[in-house]
Design an enzyme around this catalytic site. Structure first.
Site, PDB file in Angstrom:
ATOM      1  N   ARG A  89       1.292   1.459  -6.664  1.00 54.24           N
ATOM      2  CA  ARG A  89       0.192   0.813  -7.370  1.00 54.24           C
ATOM      3  C   ARG A  89       0.593  -0.598  -7.773  1.00 54.24           C
ATOM      4  O   ARG A  89      -0.208  -1.521  -7.752  1.00 54.24           O
ATOM      5  CB  ARG A  89      -0.153   1.652  -8.601  1.00 54.24           C
ATOM      6  CG  ARG A  89      -1.514   1.350  -9.153  1.00 54.24           C
ATOM      7  CD  ARG A  89      -1.772   2.127 -10.392  1.00 54.24           C
ATOM      8  NE  ARG A  89      -0.825   1.730 -11.436  1.00 54.24           N
ATOM      9  CZ  ARG A  89      -0.920   2.091 -12.695  1.00 54.24           C
ATOM     10  NH1 ARG A  89      -1.893   2.868 -13.069  1.00 54.24           N
ATOM     11  NH2 ARG A  89      -0.036   1.705 -13.582  1.00 54.24           N
ATOM     12  N   ASP A 149     -21.064   3.407 -10.379  1.00 58.35           N
ATOM     13  CA  ASP A 149     -20.789   4.760 -10.879  1.00 58.35           C
ATOM     14  C   ASP A 149     -22.074   5.413 -11.392  1.00 58.35           C
ATOM     15  O   ASP A 149     -22.310   6.607 -11.178  1.00 58.35           O
ATOM     16  CB  ASP A 149     -19.721   4.706 -11.979  1.00 58.35           C
ATOM     17  CG  ASP A 149     -18.391   4.169 -11.456  1.00 58.35           C
ATOM     18  OD1 ASP A 149     -18.089   4.432 -10.275  1.00 58.35           O
ATOM     19  OD2 ASP A 149     -17.662   3.492 -12.202  1.00 58.35           O
ATOM     20  N   ARG A 152     -24.224   6.534  -8.479  1.00 55.65           N
ATOM     21  CA  ARG A 152     -23.721   7.802  -7.912  1.00 55.65           C
ATOM     22  C   ARG A 152     -24.201   8.975  -8.781  1.00 55.65           C
ATOM     23  O   ARG A 152     -24.707   9.978  -8.258  1.00 55.65           O
ATOM     24  CB  ARG A 152     -22.190   7.769  -7.845  1.00 55.65           C
ATOM     25  CG  ARG A 152     -21.697   6.885  -6.713  1.00 55.65           C
ATOM     26  CD  ARG A 152     -20.196   6.838  -6.611  1.00 55.65           C
ATOM     27  NE  ARG A 152     -19.806   6.137  -5.385  1.00 55.65           N
ATOM     28  CZ  ARG A 152     -18.723   5.379  -5.257  1.00 55.65           C
ATOM     29  NH1 ARG A 152     -17.886   5.244  -6.279  1.00 55.65           N
ATOM     30  NH2 ARG A 152     -18.453   4.785  -4.112  1.00 55.65           N
ATOM     31  N   HIS A 176     -13.146   1.586 -14.326  1.00 54.28           N
ATOM     32  CA  HIS A 176     -13.557   2.061 -13.002  1.00 54.28           C
ATOM     33  C   HIS A 176     -12.411   2.886 -12.434  1.00 54.28           C
ATOM     34  O   HIS A 176     -11.557   2.389 -11.746  1.00 54.28           O
ATOM     35  CB  HIS A 176     -13.848   0.850 -12.115  1.00 54.28           C
ATOM     36  CG  HIS A 176     -14.455   1.218 -10.801  1.00 54.28           C
ATOM     37  ND1 HIS A 176     -15.461   2.135 -10.673  1.00 54.28           N
ATOM     38  CD2 HIS A 176     -14.214   0.766  -9.552  1.00 54.28           C
ATOM     39  CE1 HIS A 176     -15.798   2.218  -9.396  1.00 54.28           C
ATOM     40  NE2 HIS A 176     -15.046   1.405  -8.706  1.00 54.28           N
TER      41      HIS A 176
END
Ligand code: APR
Length: 312
Positions: A89, A149, A152, A176
């Site tokens: 990451r 989001d 969705r 997010h």
């Protein structure tokens, strides 16, 4: 005078956003990428669809040359790389931080009055990079996450209840990522909260699917991530700003005390108009919802701390 929107990153999200902007005739569009010829090719292809789609938006594609972006009203930034096998990451954060910084510095020179809509991931952290690199006031930096989001969540609610998506409304706040905070009490069908229409177990399942929405698409596509819905979400934000609609949408915005959160980008309801983020709307949260938002803010703060560490 025509509005101008520059889209940086002519990949899946960027090119689809350019298509939606042009087909809605919201603005002339400039597509910028580091790849040679690709942005010009995609722009030309989109332009050749214009007679059929019946729009007169100009679309230009350029490689690494920001002069075309000069005077843009809005810049949508999708440039970046996705995480590849073997990459940590930190590797992704550090690479995308470098890309975001260099892109935003170029934009700040040629379009100093623009409003930035950040799409590149990790979203909330990239908004911080954009704020710092641009020197723009906080109202001109917004992150696209909550609209996606929430869309969705709305799609899943409409499928579950067999009602038009147009009857649905939903709010998903927070960062997010896995810690996003869908708010069922504020999510409605024709004005009725879904808590009155669905069992807690069903709502829980829809929330989990929403939180996992990006990963579900990645799992199906195998070689990339979602782009139809993300580009729609970025363009809805751009439209609200270009038309000065004063539309309240969930966006990543820089908080300075609102919701008890300080100096952090996180998803909250924001009124979007000609000045970008014109107002942060503070809705009343239950103890549990507040705890979930705080947990999400802690996760974003962790990434921001990582950014500082990577910068050294
Ligand atoms: N300047 C301009 N463009 C760049 C730069 C840069 N410095 N670095 C990379 N790009 C471009 C790439 O060449 C590529 O065309 O960004 C584009 C990214 O496109 P895709 O790889 O297709 O990725 P996409 O699916 O569009 O996602 C873009 O949005 O939703 C997020 O997580 C997603 O961070 C990712 C971003």
């Amino acid at each position: 005078m025509r509005k101008k929107v520059t889209v940086v990153g002519a990949g899946n999200v960027g090119a689809t956003a350019a298509m939606r902007l042009a087909e809605k005739e919201l603005a002339d569009v400039v597509l910028v990428d580091i790849l040679e010829d690709v942005p010009a090719g995609k722009a030309l292809d989109l332009l050749e669809a214009a007679p059929i789609e019946k729009h007169d938006s100009a679309i230009t594609g350029v490689s690494g040359d920001y002069s075309e972006a000069s005077g843009s009203d809005i810049v949508i930034i999708t440039a970046g790389i996705p995480r590849k096998p073997g990459m940590s990451r930190d590797d992704l954060l550090s690479t995308n931080m470098g890309i975001m910084k260099s892109v935003v510095k170029e934009i700040a020179l040629v379009a100093p009055e623009s409003i930035l809509i950040i799409v590149s991931n990790p979203l909330d952290a990239m908004c911080h990079v954009a704020l710092e690199a641009s020197g723009f006031p906080k109202n001109r930096i917004l992150g696209m996450a909550g609209v996606l989001d929430s869309a969705r969540f709305r799609a899943f609610i409409s499928m579950e209840l067999n009602v038009s998506v147009e009857n649905t409304h939903a709010f998903v706040l927070g960062g997010h990522g896995d810690t996003m905070v869908p708010l069922p009490r504020y999510s409605t069908v024709a004005g009725i909260p879904i808590t009155e229409l669905l069992s807690p177990e069903k709502i829980d399942a829809l929330i989990k699917r929403t939180q996992n929405g990006g990963a579900e698409i990645v799992g199906l596509l195998k070689t990339g991530s979602a782009y139809y819905a993300p580009s729609s979400a970025a363009v809805e934000m751009a439209e609200a700003i270009l038309k000065d609609k004063k539309k309240i949408l969930p966006c990543a915005a820089y908080l300075e005390g609102e919701y008890g959160i300080n100096k952090l980008f996180i998803g909250v309801p924001v009124k979007l108009g000609a000045n970008g983020a014109e107002e942060i709307i503070e809705i009343r949260l239950s103890d549990e919802e507040e705890k979930a938002l705080r947990h999400s803010a802690d996760a974003v703060q962790g990434l921001v701390n990582d950014l500082k560490r990577l910068k050294g």
